[in-house]
Design an enzyme around this catalytic site. Structure first.
Site, short mmCIF file in Angstrom:
data_model
loop_
_atom_site.label_atom_id
_atom_site.label_comp_id
_atom_site.label_asym_id
_atom_site.label_seq_id
_atom_site.Cartn_x
_atom_site.Cartn_y
_atom_site.Cartn_z
N MET A 20 -68.59 38.91 54.92
CA MET A 20 -67.38 39.29 54.20
C MET A 20 -67.65 40.62 53.52
O MET A 20 -68.29 40.66 52.47
CB MET A 20 -67.09 38.19 53.17
CG MET A 20 -65.71 38.20 52.61
SD MET A 20 -64.53 37.60 53.81
CE MET A 20 -63.03 37.80 52.85
N ARG A 21 -67.20 41.70 54.12
CA ARG A 21 -67.48 43.02 53.55
C ARG A 21 -66.50 43.30 52.42
O ARG A 21 -65.42 43.85 52.65
CB ARG A 21 -67.36 44.09 54.64
CG ARG A 21 -68.29 43.90 55.82
CD ARG A 21 -69.73 44.03 55.41
NE ARG A 21 -70.55 44.53 56.51
CZ ARG A 21 -71.87 44.52 56.51
NH1 ARG A 21 -72.53 44.04 55.48
NH2 ARG A 21 -72.56 45.01 57.53
#
Ligand SMILES: [Fe+2]
Length: 316
Positions: A74-75
């Site tokens: 999850m950037r």
């Protein structure tokens, strides 16, 4: 070779579908070009840069930890200096990315304040809209609108990542480690880059053209556009997705070598389906057994490979 092989295009001309031969050549031969940015986008970039650089340089450890997402796939939020390694993702070495990053997407964002959120939300929305316009021009020029609903394809899952590359220490100068970030192509349809120059004039961003890495210098008033790995999949392999890297300065150019790079990845949604044989024929290193796979399978695999040390060559 100098960067003059990289063409500059006007936003209005692209939006109006004025697809010159030069534009098709840029897409099919190089997969990289400049597009003129307007003052509005530049102002929003500068405002976003001001607040995020304040966070990078003056934020406390506690503030940064509160903005750090524990899930690497999850950037979002803050990623510390050397916390990521494109070299490991691409199986190209062990060295880290010599940058710190702040990332936002459509949801699940981590903002340090309401004022910061306002600035970044406006910037993200404007850049996303701009990337859709440019991508539509790119895909139409390649004939991709014949068999596909472009509006649906371009209803995307964009990711905006602002990277600050500080001056490198001696052990990360080019004599010791030639790169701040390993060669890769992007997991996107297209990628927009607004970069600021190193004070000493060193050019860090490089793109592979005809087998050589050539400098892609910051051009005042212009953004860089890279075609990403999804572009060949949408154009029957016609559009190139070039490899690029971030070079380290040599020892005698260490001082004054800090720079920033704000990068919008126009990524398809996870359910985007593509042909595995076409991906292979386009030179993409995908490891699927079926005839089709989804972008979600692909991007998920990319991050799983951080742990299993397989050999994908894409990165963000
Ligand atoms: Fe990239």
């Amino acid at each position: 070779m100098n960067y003059s092989v990289i063409q500059m295009f006007e936003m209005e001309a692209l939006a109006q579908g004025q697809h010159s031969d030069a534009f098709c050549r840029a897409l099919f031969e190089h997969g990289v070009f400049y597009v003129r940015e307007d003052a509005h986008i530049k102002r929003m970039h500068d405002a976003a840069m001001d607040v995020v650089m304040d966070l990078f340089q003056n934020g406390t450890l506690e503030q940064k930890q509160a903005l750090t997402n524990p899930t690497p796939r999850m950037r979002r939020g803050f990623s510390a200096l050397e916390a990521e390694s494109t070299a490991k993702i691409t199986n190209g070495g062990q060295y880290t990315d010599y940058s710190m990053v702040y990332s936002v997407g459509l949801g699940d964002n981590l903002f340090p304040s309401a004022a910061f959120e306002q600035v970044w939300q406006d910037y993200f929305n404007a850049l996303y809209a701009r990337s859709q316009t440019i991508a539509a021009a790119v895909l139409r020029a390649a004939g991709a609108d014949a068999g596909q609903d472009l509006a649906q394809v371009l209803d995307c899952d964009p990711l905006l990542r602002f990277r600050y590359f500080p001056e490198v220490p001696a052990d990360r100068c080019a004599e010791q480690e030639p790169r701040r970030m390993a060669p890769h192509y992007d997991l996107s349809i297209i990628t927009l880059i607004q970069q600021t120059p190193c004070a000493n004039g060193f050019v860090s961003l490089q793109c592979e053209i005809d087998g050589q890495f050539v400098d892609i210098p910051p051009v005042p008033g212009a953004m860089v556009v890279f075609c990403g790995a999804v572009a060949p999949l949408l154009s029957n392999g016609r559009i190139r997705a070039p490899r690029h890297q971030v070079a380290s300065p040599p020892m005698d150019r260490r001082v004054g070598s800090s720079r920033t790079s704000s990068v919008l990845f126009l990524r398809p949604t996870p359910d985007f389906e593509f042909s595995v044989p076409l991906a292979r024929a386009s030179g993409l290193d995908v490891e699927f057994t079926g005839d089709t796979a989804t972008f979600g399978d692909w991007i998920g695999g990319n991050y799983r490979n951080l742990r299993t040390a397989a050999s994908p060559v894409t990165a963000e």
